[in-house]
Write an enzyme that holds these catalytic residues in place. Structure first.
Site, short mmCIF file in Angstrom:
data_model
loop_
_atom_site.label_atom_id
_atom_site.label_comp_id
_atom_site.label_asym_id
_atom_site.label_seq_id
_atom_site.Cartn_x
_atom_site.Cartn_y
_atom_site.Cartn_z
N CYS A 155 -64.78 76.62 -97.15
CA CYS A 155 -63.60 76.57 -96.27
C CYS A 155 -63.86 75.80 -94.98
O CYS A 155 -62.91 75.45 -94.27
CB CYS A 155 -63.12 77.98 -95.96
SG CYS A 155 -62.53 78.87 -97.42
N HIS A 291 -59.26 77.80 -89.31
CA HIS A 291 -59.17 77.93 -90.77
C HIS A 291 -58.28 79.13 -91.07
O HIS A 291 -58.43 80.20 -90.49
CB HIS A 291 -60.56 78.13 -91.36
CG HIS A 291 -60.51 78.65 -92.77
ND1 HIS A 291 -59.84 77.99 -93.78
CD2 HIS A 291 -61.01 79.79 -93.32
CE1 HIS A 291 -59.95 78.69 -94.90
NE2 HIS A 291 -60.65 79.78 -94.65
N ASN A 321 -54.81 81.39 -98.06
CA ASN A 321 -56.04 80.65 -97.76
C ASN A 321 -56.16 79.50 -98.76
O ASN A 321 -56.42 79.72 -99.94
CB ASN A 321 -57.23 81.60 -97.86
CG ASN A 321 -58.56 80.95 -97.53
OD1 ASN A 321 -58.68 79.72 -97.49
ND2 ASN A 321 -59.58 81.76 -97.30
#
Length: 364
Positions: A155, A291, A321
């Site tokens: 990520c 993020h 996500n």
């Protein structure tokens, strides 16, 4: 691409701007500071000239997920802050999403694919182990003769990709794409993961960096002692799938509590160092793009840095996500909506498996 997720600003007739690039005569949204305005941080420069994003049209709501993992929709919303996510269709691999985001970014930059010096795809869900997903992006856009490779920082991949892009953009504009298709590696019965993740892509076209100048200063820290907090055990050289009978070996696993505990200790130091290197105070930051681990994780990041939520971009509630896509996707949405304008100081910060914490400060 569904109607509500087409180009973030409507384009009409174009004229030629500085350097022969096309610029729009008018726009339906304020995009002051987006086109041709370098994003920079002392000592480096980001130099973004085009942004694009893509999410699939297949909506997966909390009612659907709740049936998979036997929790209530209210549990999912309350624990994660995610209201829905998007899943790519069969036959729509990571490279396809990446190509669509890049096509939008090239349109925004007024460039052709053949103008690019390199294409970099940040992903932890490649189309296949070899060749790199970036090569499939070239194939989909019918491009050839351009260097193309992948970066896997999970990520945090997009921020690592910024560093990888610096050397190449001395040769010309570089496409930096974050794209992930986590729906292919999720265990639908694992409420800790299936409630969080979705699919998508975001792309940035970085302008040429003059020889001798420095790129965006990215502060990064990797703490390998936490390597098992986020993982897919099978499918690599340590555990080939042919050597295991475990049906979940190729599924994503995450210790959510462990990730939060680690992130709370890891994010503030890299954020403080990024501010110090950019010679700005944290309170002087106008917009924070973290993020999008989940809606709650974004709130945690704001709390750990003691910044108000009205300064924080949130897309996780709509898309979950999206892995390496979440930062460039959110940047493109924020810019297209006019929530980042010229002169704004922006902190970009990411957390990823490995474990990695990264941050940079730019001026739009």
């Amino acid at each position: 691409m569904p109607a509500e997720f087409t180009l973030p600003f409507r384009r009409t007739a174009r004229t030629r701007g500085p350097g022969g690039r096309r610029t729009p005569d008018n726009r339906t949204h304020s995009t002051e500071g987006l086109r041709g305005i370098p994003m920079k941080t002392r000592p480096g420069k980001l130099g973004a000239v085009g942004l694009g994003w893509y999410v699939p049209d297949r909506r997966i709501d909390n009612e659907t997920v709740s049936q998979w993992c036997r929790v209530t929709p209210e549990w999912i919303t309350g624990r994660t802050g995610v209201e829905e996510r998007r899943y790519a269709h069969d036959g729509e691999p990571t490279s396809s999403m990446a190509a669509r985001a890049l096509a939008m970014a090239l349109e925004d930059a007024g460039l052709r694919g053949s103008d690019l010096a390199a294409v970099i795809v940040c992903t932890s869900t490649p189309d296949q182990p070899q060749p790199p997903t970036a090569a499939f992006v070239l194939a989909e856009l019918e491009l050839t003769g351009i260097p193309a490779f992948d970066v896997n920082g999970v990520c945090a991949g997009f921020l690592y990709g910024l560093g990888a892009a610096d050397g190449w953009r001395r040769r010309g504009p570089v496409a930096l794409i974050g794209a992930d298709k986590y729906s292919t590696i999720l265990n639908p019965q694992d409420r800790r993961t299936v409630s969080l993740f979705g699919d998508g892509a975001g792309a940035v076209v970085l302008d040429t960096l003059p020889a001798g100048s420095e790129g965006a200063g990215v502060v990064a820290s990797c703490q390998a002692e936490h390597v098992n907090l986020v993982r897919v055990r099978g499918g690599g050289s340590s555990l080939p799938l042919r050597n295991t009978q475990d049906p979940l070996a190729d599924r994503f696993e995450m210790d959510g509590r462990g990730v939060v505990a680690w992130a709370e200790s890891a994010l503030p130091p890299v954020a403080a160092q990024a501010c110090a290197e950019a010679d700005v105070a944290l309170g002087d930051i106008d917009r924070f793009v973290f993020h999008q681990g989940s809606g709650r994780m974004v709130e945690f990041c704001a709390k750990w840095l003691d910044v108000p939520m009205d300064k924080v971009a949130v897309s996780a509630n709509r898309f979950g996500n999206t892995g390496a896509a979440s930062i460039p996707l959110t940047l493109a949405i924020e810019a297209g909506a006019g929530r980042i304008t010229r002169g704004d100081r922006v902190m970009i910060a990411g957390l990823g498996g490995g474990t990695a914490a990264c941050a940079t400060v730019i001026t739009w």
